[in-house]
Enzyme design. Structure first.
Site, PDB file in Angstrom:
ATOM      1  N   HIS A   1      -3.693  -5.026   0.592  1.00  0.00           N
ATOM      2  CA  HIS A   1      -3.102  -5.528   1.833  1.00  0.00           C
ATOM      3  C   HIS A   1      -3.161  -7.060   1.832  1.00  0.00           C
ATOM      4  O   HIS A   1      -4.207  -7.638   2.141  1.00  0.00           O
ATOM      5  CB  HIS A   1      -3.856  -4.987   3.048  1.00  0.00           C
TER       6      HIS A   1
ATOM      7  N   GLU B   1      -1.979  -9.096   3.970  1.00  0.00           N
ATOM      8  CA  GLU B   1      -2.214  -9.603   5.326  1.00  0.00           C
ATOM      9  C   GLU B   1      -3.680  -9.544   5.711  1.00  0.00           C
ATOM     10  O   GLU B   1      -4.089 -10.139   6.721  1.00  0.00           O
ATOM     11  CB  GLU B   1      -1.363  -8.816   6.333  1.00  0.00           C
TER      12      GLU B   1
ATOM     13  N   CYS C   1       0.834  -1.195   0.000  1.00  0.00           N
ATOM     14  CA  CYS C   1       0.000   0.000   0.000  1.00  0.00           C
ATOM     15  C   CYS C   1       0.874   1.252   0.000  1.00  0.00           C
ATOM     16  O   CYS C   1       1.500   1.565  -0.998  1.00  0.00           O
ATOM     17  CB  CYS C   1      -0.985  -0.044   1.169  1.00  0.00           C
TER      18      CYS C   1
END
Length: 244
Positions: free
Chosen positions: A219, A221, A102
């Site tokens: 993202h 994660e 990001c």
């Protein structure tokens, strides 16, 4: 592809051979937020992820992740002041695997407008890592036909890429796979763009530099199985780079 409670999911596979030593991957802490989700994501896929603000630790790591927290100008100022920027640039130049997430993707570029004095015509853009040329700018709120789009762009969206010209980071991930986005700024398009996403405009969602330094707008994660697959690929790239 399957769909779970948290959004679309990709089927995960075993990417890369197992190794006796997990690659040590530094998650750069530039003092702007909680980075534990990235660290946990790396550990979940078999890497030895650890959070550090120390340039010396960053320089010793097998690979580096620059996560997406805060605004470009503030993050860049902190990284330059702490010596992190110089350490990261040096390691990227030597082929050490790198992943920007990001804001971390935006910081790979020469400059960014986020966090600068946009009302001041004489204000200068903030300086990034200058690994890639160009300026990260705000996402347009309308498309070419004038239709309005919500910014920040938040939620699940797909990435599109040529599977024949893909990169090791996307191994086993199909074009059209969904990842989780949350951002108001976008990276400029360059020859290093390998995947794009559309929200008001088409913007780079994955970039690859020398096939060792990568940036993603989403993202991983927070992207369920698809994100885990991408982090597993990055861990495999880091493992290969160590010769393990």
């Amino acid at each position: 592809m399957t769909v779970g409670q948290n959004g679309p999911k990709a089927e995960t596979g075993n990417v890369g051979a197992a190794s006796a030593r997990a690659p040590r991957i530094a998650v750069v802490d530039y003092c702007k937020g909680n980075l534990m989700s990235v660290e946990r994501g790396l550990r979940h896929v078999g890497a030895d992820g650890f959070v550090t603000a120390d340039p010396a630790e960053i320089a010793r790591a097998d690979a580096i992740v620059l996560p997406g927290v805060g605004a470009f100008a503030d993050a860049a100022d902190t990284m330059h002041a702490l010596g992190q920027a110089a350490a990261i640039r040096e390691r990227i130049a030597h082929g050490v695997p790198f992943l920007g997430i990001c804001l971390g993707l935006h910081l790979m570029f020469d400059e960014g407008t986020e966090g600068t004095d946009v009302d001041n015509d004489e204000a200068e853009n903030a300086c990034g890592l200058a690994v890639l040329p160009g300026v990260a700018t705000s996402m347009p709120r309308t498309d070419a036909e004038g239709a309005a789009y919500k910014v920040p762009h938040v939620g699940w969206n797909s990435i599109e890429f040529d599977a024949q010209a893909s990169t090791a980071l996307l191994e086993g991930i199909e074009p059209g796979e969904y990842f989780y986005f949350t951002h108001s700024y976008i990276a400029p398009d360059t020859p290093c763009t390998v995947a794009t996403t559309v929200h008001s405009v088409a913007f780079p969602s994955v970039v690859a530099y020398r096939d060792t330094a990568f940036g993603v707008q989403f993202h991983p994660e927070k992207s369920s199985d698809a994100g885990a697959a991408l982090l597993r690929n990055f861990a495999a790239i880091a493992r290969r780079a160590t010769g393990a």
